[in-house]
Design a protein around this motif. Sequence first.
Motif, mmCIF file in Angstrom:
data_model
loop_
_atom_site.group_PDB
_atom_site.id
_atom_site.type_symbol
_atom_site.label_atom_id
_atom_site.label_comp_id
_atom_site.label_asym_id
_atom_site.label_seq_id
_atom_site.Cartn_x
_atom_site.Cartn_y
_atom_site.Cartn_z
ATOM 1 N N UNK A 1 -2.922 -23.894 9.442
ATOM 2 C CA UNK A 1 -2.331 -22.795 10.203
ATOM 3 C C UNK A 1 -2.656 -21.476 9.521
ATOM 4 N N UNK A 2 -2.882 -20.434 10.290
ATOM 5 C CA UNK A 2 -3.042 -19.103 9.679
ATOM 6 C C UNK A 2 -1.781 -18.723 8.922
ATOM 7 N N UNK A 3 -1.958 -18.077 7.799
ATOM 8 C CA UNK A 3 -0.821 -17.629 7.007
ATOM 9 C C UNK A 3 -0.444 -16.195 7.301
ATOM 10 N N UNK A 4 -0.772 -15.735 8.490
ATOM 11 C CA UNK A 4 -0.506 -14.361 8.898
ATOM 12 C C UNK A 4 -0.151 -14.366 10.381
ATOM 13 N N UNK A 5 0.384 -13.242 10.853
ATOM 14 C CA UNK A 5 0.760 -13.122 12.258
ATOM 15 C C UNK A 5 -0.486 -13.073 13.134
ATOM 16 N N UNK A 6 -0.466 -13.828 14.231
ATOM 17 C CA UNK A 6 -1.595 -13.847 15.157
ATOM 18 C C UNK A 6 -1.180 -13.240 16.500
ATOM 19 N N UNK A 7 -2.181 -12.917 17.302
ATOM 20 C CA UNK A 7 -1.922 -12.347 18.622
ATOM 21 C C UNK A 7 -1.612 -13.455 19.621
ATOM 22 N N UNK A 8 -0.593 -13.245 20.418
ATOM 23 C CA UNK A 8 -0.345 -14.130 21.560
ATOM 24 C C UNK A 8 -1.015 -13.554 22.805
ATOM 25 N N UNK A 9 -0.804 -12.246 23.035
ATOM 26 C CA UNK A 9 -1.435 -11.648 24.200
ATOM 27 C C UNK A 9 -1.166 -10.156 24.298
ATOM 28 N N UNK A 10 -1.856 -9.536 25.241
ATOM 29 C CA UNK A 10 -1.703 -8.110 25.530
ATOM 30 C C UNK A 10 -1.410 -8.004 27.016
ATOM 31 N N UNK A 11 -0.140 -7.721 27.353
ATOM 32 C CA UNK A 11 0.348 -7.941 28.703
ATOM 33 C C UNK A 11 0.754 -6.653 29.423
ATOM 34 N N UNK A 12 0.115 -6.327 30.532
ATOM 35 C CA UNK A 12 0.637 -5.275 31.399
ATOM 36 C C UNK A 12 2.019 -5.703 31.912
ATOM 37 N N UNK A 13 2.977 -4.803 31.826
ATOM 38 C CA UNK A 13 4.359 -5.190 32.129
ATOM 39 C C UNK A 13 5.090 -4.127 32.934
ATOM 40 N N UNK A 14 6.133 -4.585 33.614
ATOM 41 C CA UNK A 14 6.986 -3.679 34.378
ATOM 42 C C UNK A 14 7.959 -2.975 33.429
#
Length: 259
Positions: free
Chosen positions: A55-68
């Motif tokens: 597992x990465x030992x750092x924070x990873x990206x889940x997503x970049x989400x356009x949102x209301x």
Amino acid sequence: MVDITRFYFFQSLCLLGMIWNIDQGRVEAVDFDHFILVFQWPVTFCENKLCRKPLPGYWTIHGFWPSKSDGSPVDNCSNIPFKEKLIPLETRNHMNRVWPDLLSRTGNSSKFWAQQWKKHGTCANVSGTRTVAEYFNTTIQLASNYNISHILQNSQINPGKSFQMQEIEDAIENGTSHLPYIKMWKKRTLWLWEIRTCFNKTFHGIDCHKKNIYHGNVLYPRHHTSGRSNVMPPNGQRRSSVPLVSLLSVIITIPIFFT
């Protein structure tokens, strides 16, 4: 007669425009209010899932989400296909490191990226994220500016301990100049899971509209505590949770027990 002719003329133009958009795989994107860049802590995400190893030992990206405005995402706005080869090689190399598919047994993240593009990227209909290349380039650039792992470390917030939610929120605000929204996962205690940072349509940081209402303790886990490994070994087979030493002790003990 002239008015009727004009009416049908403009109606025909609109119809032709719709046909052209459909042919190009385009659908008018639902309007959105802001972007949410979602970071996840792999240890928490993988606590009850079979994940890649290591597992990465750092924070990873889940997503970049356009949102209301209420923080809910808009999704699946067009049929424009995901073509990985359109993303510059340097960006793809960064994506492999900071935007991995933690559930991929092979380590290939293409399917995960395609899902993120289809569900979220197709709705990012503003300058800087309209194409596949722009969407992923911009996400990687913003994530590099908001290095969550370093931000937390700089505030002495490290894995393996519990912290007040306010401490984590303050650390992110100090590091980004804006309020985040923090999500937790409930086990026996609350575990730190996601940190969400928000941006306007020109990619300037803003306070997230959704506010944190919990301000108690939250665990920032360092390793699995469930008594079994949920991490998928390289060959895709689950490791045995019984240590070799225990097996040997059983084999040695059995003859002694029956003598």
